[in-house]
Design a protein around this motif. Sequence first.
Motif, PDB file in Angstrom:
ATOM      1  N   PHE A 135       0.429  -1.518  -0.366  1.00  0.00           N
ATOM      2  CA  PHE A 135       0.270   0.046  -0.250  1.00  0.00           C
ATOM      3  C   PHE A 135       1.236   1.339  -0.152  1.00  0.00           C
ATOM      4  CE2 PHE A 135      -3.203  -3.511   2.401  1.00  0.00           C
ATOM      5  CZ  PHE A 135      -3.442  -3.330   1.269  1.00  0.00           C
ATOM      6  N   ALA A 136       0.412   2.916  -0.911  1.00  0.00           N
ATOM      7  CA  ALA A 136       0.975   3.275  -0.750  1.00  0.00           C
ATOM      8  C   ALA A 136      -0.233   4.281  -0.572  1.00  0.00           C
ATOM      9  CB  ALA A 136       1.946   3.429  -2.547  1.00  0.00           C
ATOM     10  N   LEU A 137       0.388   5.250   0.431  1.00  0.00           N
ATOM     11  CA  LEU A 137      -0.328   6.516   0.897  1.00  0.00           C
ATOM     12  C   LEU A 137      -0.135   7.929   0.444  1.00  0.00           C
ATOM     13  CD1 LEU A 137      -2.763   7.260   2.873  1.00  0.00           C
ATOM     14  CD2 LEU A 137      -1.124   8.287   4.641  1.00  0.00           C
ATOM     15  N   GLU A 138      -1.344   8.148  -0.678  1.00  0.00           N
ATOM     16  CA  GLU A 138      -0.595   9.565  -1.241  1.00  0.00           C
ATOM     17  C   GLU A 138      -1.104  11.193  -0.690  1.00  0.00           C
ATOM     18  OE1 GLU A 138      -1.034  11.383  -5.797  1.00  0.00           O
ATOM     19  OE2 GLU A 138      -2.974   9.731  -4.777  1.00  0.00           O
ATOM     20  N   PRO A 139      -0.090  11.717  -0.297  1.00  0.00           N
ATOM     21  CA  PRO A 139      -0.501  13.212   0.018  1.00  0.00           C
ATOM     22  C   PRO A 139      -0.785  14.149  -1.107  1.00  0.00           C
ATOM     23  CG  PRO A 139       2.023  12.900   0.196  1.00  0.00           C
ATOM     24  CD  PRO A 139       1.415  11.424   0.291  1.00  0.00           C
ATOM     25  N   PHE A 169       3.436  -0.923   3.583  1.00  0.00           N
ATOM     26  CA  PHE A 169       3.063   0.216   3.474  1.00  0.00           C
ATOM     27  C   PHE A 169       4.042   1.121   3.523  1.00  0.00           C
ATOM     28  CE2 PHE A 169       1.140   3.620   4.746  1.00  0.00           C
ATOM     29  CZ  PHE A 169      -0.991   3.782   5.194  1.00  0.00           C
ATOM     30  N   GLY A 170       3.779   1.794   2.537  1.00  0.00           N
ATOM     31  CA  GLY A 170       4.572   3.381   2.764  1.00  0.00           C
ATOM     32  C   GLY A 170       4.116   4.424   2.243  1.00  0.00           C
ATOM     33  N   ILE A 171       4.591   4.919   1.498  1.00  0.00           N
ATOM     34  CA  ILE A 171       4.140   6.579   0.983  1.00  0.00           C
ATOM     35  C   ILE A 171       4.311   6.483  -1.014  1.00  0.00           C
ATOM     36  CG2 ILE A 171       4.127   7.501   2.714  1.00  0.00           C
ATOM     37  CD1 ILE A 171       6.724   9.209   1.136  1.00  0.00           C
ATOM     38  N   LEU A 172       3.171   7.304  -1.700  1.00  0.00           N
ATOM     39  CA  LEU A 172       3.646   7.662  -3.110  1.00  0.00           C
ATOM     40  C   LEU A 172       3.831   9.066  -3.018  1.00  0.00           C
ATOM     41  CD1 LEU A 172       0.379   7.347  -6.027  1.00  0.00           C
ATOM     42  CD2 LEU A 172       1.769   8.813  -5.662  1.00  0.00           C
ATOM     43  N   TYR A 173       5.047   9.182  -3.458  1.00  0.00           N
ATOM     44  CA  TYR A 173       5.342  10.447  -3.528  1.00  0.00           C
ATOM     45  C   TYR A 173       4.973  11.339  -5.015  1.00  0.00           C
ATOM     46  CZ  TYR A 173       8.280  14.982  -3.307  1.00  0.00           C
ATOM     47  OH  TYR A 173       8.898  16.330  -3.334  1.00  0.00           O
ATOM     48  N   ASP A 174       4.084  12.123  -5.404  1.00  0.00           N
ATOM     49  CA  ASP A 174       3.908  13.556  -6.232  1.00  0.00           C
ATOM     50  C   ASP A 174       4.357  14.390  -6.208  1.00  0.00           C
ATOM     51  OD1 ASP A 174       2.547  14.202  -8.351  1.00  0.00           O
ATOM     52  OD2 ASP A 174       0.542  12.657  -8.315  1.00  0.00           O
ATOM     53  N   LEU A 195      10.822   4.674   2.602  1.00  0.00           N
ATOM     54  CA  LEU A 195       9.715   4.507   3.017  1.00  0.00           C
ATOM     55  C   LEU A 195       8.538   4.725   1.484  1.00  0.00           C
ATOM     56  CD1 LEU A 195       9.019   6.287   6.230  1.00  0.00           C
ATOM     57  CD2 LEU A 195       8.799   4.050   5.669  1.00  0.00           C
ATOM     58  N   VAL A 196       8.887   5.714   0.361  1.00  0.00           N
ATOM     59  CA  VAL A 196       8.469   5.754  -0.543  1.00  0.00           C
ATOM     60  C   VAL A 196       8.660   4.432  -1.353  1.00  0.00           C
ATOM     61  CG1 VAL A 196       9.100   7.152  -3.019  1.00  0.00           C
ATOM     62  CG2 VAL A 196       9.375   8.149  -1.213  1.00  0.00           C
ATOM     63  N   LYS A 197       7.289   4.037  -2.136  1.00  0.00           N
ATOM     64  CA  LYS A 197       6.454   2.927  -2.804  1.00  0.00           C
ATOM     65  C   LYS A 197       6.677   2.687  -4.150  1.00  0.00           C
ATOM     66  CE  LYS A 197       6.861  -0.127   0.911  1.00  0.00           C
ATOM     67  NZ  LYS A 197       7.869  -1.439   1.209  1.00  0.00           N
ATOM     68  N   TYR A 198       5.735   4.804  -4.557  1.00  0.00           N
ATOM     69  CA  TYR A 198       5.667   5.097  -5.731  1.00  0.00           C
ATOM     70  C   TYR A 198       5.688   6.139  -5.866  1.00  0.00           C
ATOM     71  CZ  TYR A 198       3.234   4.151 -10.161  1.00  0.00           C
ATOM     72  OH  TYR A 198       2.881   3.839 -11.223  1.00  0.00           O
ATOM     73  N   VAL A 199       6.138   6.540  -7.144  1.00  0.00           N
ATOM     74  CA  VAL A 199       6.383   8.148  -7.376  1.00  0.00           C
ATOM     75  C   VAL A 199       5.862   8.314  -8.586  1.00  0.00           C
ATOM     76  CG1 VAL A 199       7.757   9.929  -8.419  1.00  0.00           C
ATOM     77  CG2 VAL A 199       8.959   8.190  -6.174  1.00  0.00           C
ATOM     78  N   ASP A 230      14.950   4.306  -6.697  1.00  0.00           N
ATOM     79  CA  ASP A 230      14.583   3.585  -8.229  1.00  0.00           C
ATOM     80  C   ASP A 230      13.480   2.864  -9.187  1.00  0.00           C
ATOM     81  OD1 ASP A 230      14.752   1.486  -6.785  1.00  0.00           O
ATOM     82  OD2 ASP A 230      16.552   0.317  -7.682  1.00  0.00           O
ATOM     83  N   GLY A 231      12.366   2.815  -8.495  1.00  0.00           N
ATOM     84  CA  GLY A 231      11.132   1.743  -8.748  1.00  0.00           C
ATOM     85  C   GLY A 231      10.705   3.141 -10.340  1.00  0.00           C
ATOM     86  N   PRO A 232       9.182   2.802 -11.173  1.00  0.00           N
ATOM     87  CA  PRO A 232       8.757   2.923 -11.960  1.00  0.00           C
ATOM     88  C   PRO A 232       8.019   4.907 -11.314  1.00  0.00           C
ATOM     89  CG  PRO A 232       7.262   1.450 -10.761  1.00  0.00           C
ATOM     90  CD  PRO A 232       8.263   1.277 -10.090  1.00  0.00           C
ATOM     91  N   ILE A 233       8.213   5.436 -12.336  1.00  0.00           N
ATOM     92  CA  ILE A 233       7.271   6.578 -12.684  1.00  0.00           C
ATOM     93  C   ILE A 233       6.440   6.675 -12.711  1.00  0.00           C
ATOM     94  CG2 ILE A 233       7.792   9.493 -12.584  1.00  0.00           C
ATOM     95  CD1 ILE A 233      10.745   8.724 -12.461  1.00  0.00           C
ATOM     96  N   GLY A 234       4.877   6.870 -12.275  1.00  0.00           N
ATOM     97  CA  GLY A 234       3.153   7.404 -13.452  1.00  0.00           C
ATOM     98  C   GLY A 234       3.794   8.078 -14.209  1.00  0.00           C
ATOM     99  N   LEU A 235       3.860   8.863 -14.810  1.00  0.00           N
ATOM    100  CA  LEU A 235       3.053   9.702 -15.571  1.00  0.00           C
ATOM    101  C   LEU A 235       0.787  10.265 -15.565  1.00  0.00           C
ATOM    102  CD1 LEU A 235       4.433   9.436 -18.780  1.00  0.00           C
ATOM    103  CD2 LEU A 235       5.683  10.014 -16.582  1.00  0.00           C
ATOM    104  N   GLU A 236       0.764  10.995 -14.428  1.00  0.00           N
ATOM    105  CA  GLU A 236      -0.494  11.462 -14.085  1.00  0.00           C
ATOM    106  C   GLU A 236      -0.882  12.959 -14.457  1.00  0.00           C
ATOM    107  OE1 GLU A 236      -3.915  10.176 -10.331  1.00  0.00           O
ATOM    108  OE2 GLU A 236      -1.486  11.984 -10.435  1.00  0.00           O
ATOM    109  N   TYR A 237      -0.534  13.384 -16.001  1.00  0.00           N
ATOM    110  CA  TYR A 237      -1.026  15.107 -16.181  1.00  0.00           C
ATOM    111  C   TYR A 237      -1.905  14.566 -17.436  1.00  0.00           C
ATOM    112  CZ  TYR A 237       2.308  13.201 -19.614  1.00  0.00           C
ATOM    113  OH  TYR A 237       2.863  12.567 -20.990  1.00  0.00           O
ATOM    114  N   PHE A 238      -2.453  15.874 -16.955  1.00  0.00           N
ATOM    115  CA  PHE A 238      -3.537  16.138 -18.067  1.00  0.00           C
ATOM    116  C   PHE A 238      -2.235  16.489 -19.767  1.00  0.00           C
ATOM    117  CE2 PHE A 238      -5.466  16.614 -14.324  1.00  0.00           C
ATOM    118  CZ  PHE A 238      -6.697  15.500 -15.020  1.00  0.00           C
ATOM    119  N   PRO A 239      -2.196  16.071 -20.606  1.00  0.00           N
ATOM    120  CA  PRO A 239      -1.705  16.156 -21.869  1.00  0.00           C
ATOM    121  C   PRO A 239      -2.753  17.143 -22.514  1.00  0.00           C
ATOM    122  CG  PRO A 239      -2.969  14.135 -22.202  1.00  0.00           C
ATOM    123  CD  PRO A 239      -3.208  14.408 -21.073  1.00  0.00           C
ATOM    124  N   THR A 240      -1.398  18.498 -23.056  1.00  0.00           N
ATOM    125  CA  THR A 240      -2.185  19.061 -23.857  1.00  0.00           C
ATOM    126  C   THR A 240      -2.138  18.991 -25.626  1.00  0.00           C
ATOM    127  OG1 THR A 240      -0.468  20.524 -23.516  1.00  0.00           O
ATOM    128  CG2 THR A 240      -2.259  21.334 -21.629  1.00  0.00           C
TER     129      THR A 240
END
Length: 257
Positions: A135-139, A169-174, A195-199, A230-240
């Motif tokens: 689990f990754a808690l996202e602030p 259990f860790g965090i999602l760092y966005d 603690l960073v599980k995902y970015v 060194d894990g994956p990086i999610g591209l969570e953006y609104f493309p223009t």
Amino acid sequence: MYQLSANIELLFKEAGEAPDRVRAAAATGFDAVEMWFSTDKDLDALGKALADTGTQLTSLLAGPRMGYTYPGTDLAPFHEGLDVAVANAQQLGCPRVVLASGTGFPGMNRQKNHQLITDMFAEAVERTAGSGIEFALEPINSRVDHPGALTDRTDDAVQIARAIGSDRFGILYDLYHSIVQGEDPATELANAAGLVKYVQLADVPGRGQPGSGRVDWAAQLGVLRASGYDGPIGLEYFPTVPSEESVRLIRSIAADA
């Protein structure tokens, strides 16, 4: 080189439904995708698209996202939503489920709210032991996108993760949320070490593709690498611009990061 994961809620929408977006992402060179909720999708078709293309699903969300009170402090909706998310993650071969704090419970101060959700998440970790899912808690920022969010600072999520003390259990760092909230990524990542599980990322301002705002992405991916992530990086953006065009800059930078 970082593995980039295309968010199929926002990218490759022109291809059609979620399975079609997976195939479109794979056709442009992605070997990973992420998504939001799993309950609004045909999981069999999505699973086939992932298997056919050899694409990894890197994250999905558990709902509800912004509130658990039905009424008062009834936590049943959270646990029910989590159970569904875990089962669906297992079906799709997804290693992690992203959690949110919501806006907190009425009549409680910030400290009590943090303790309540810490207990809630700790119970979830215990109940899902042996699931193979982390689990990754996202602030999330409260300045622009999510007014009233309880965990709107990276340190909020870090303190909760430390209190739970589980390697599942860790965090999602966005980077987008952190920068919008006025944080310094180097400082926050140093504090969150281990603690960073995902970015995830998006540019600032506007939450568009990298290159659409003012963030120095070469510098920020350097900071991320220096932090040990060194894990994956999610591209969570609104493309223009069209999806394939929108990833060119970040792909080039990530290849050297």
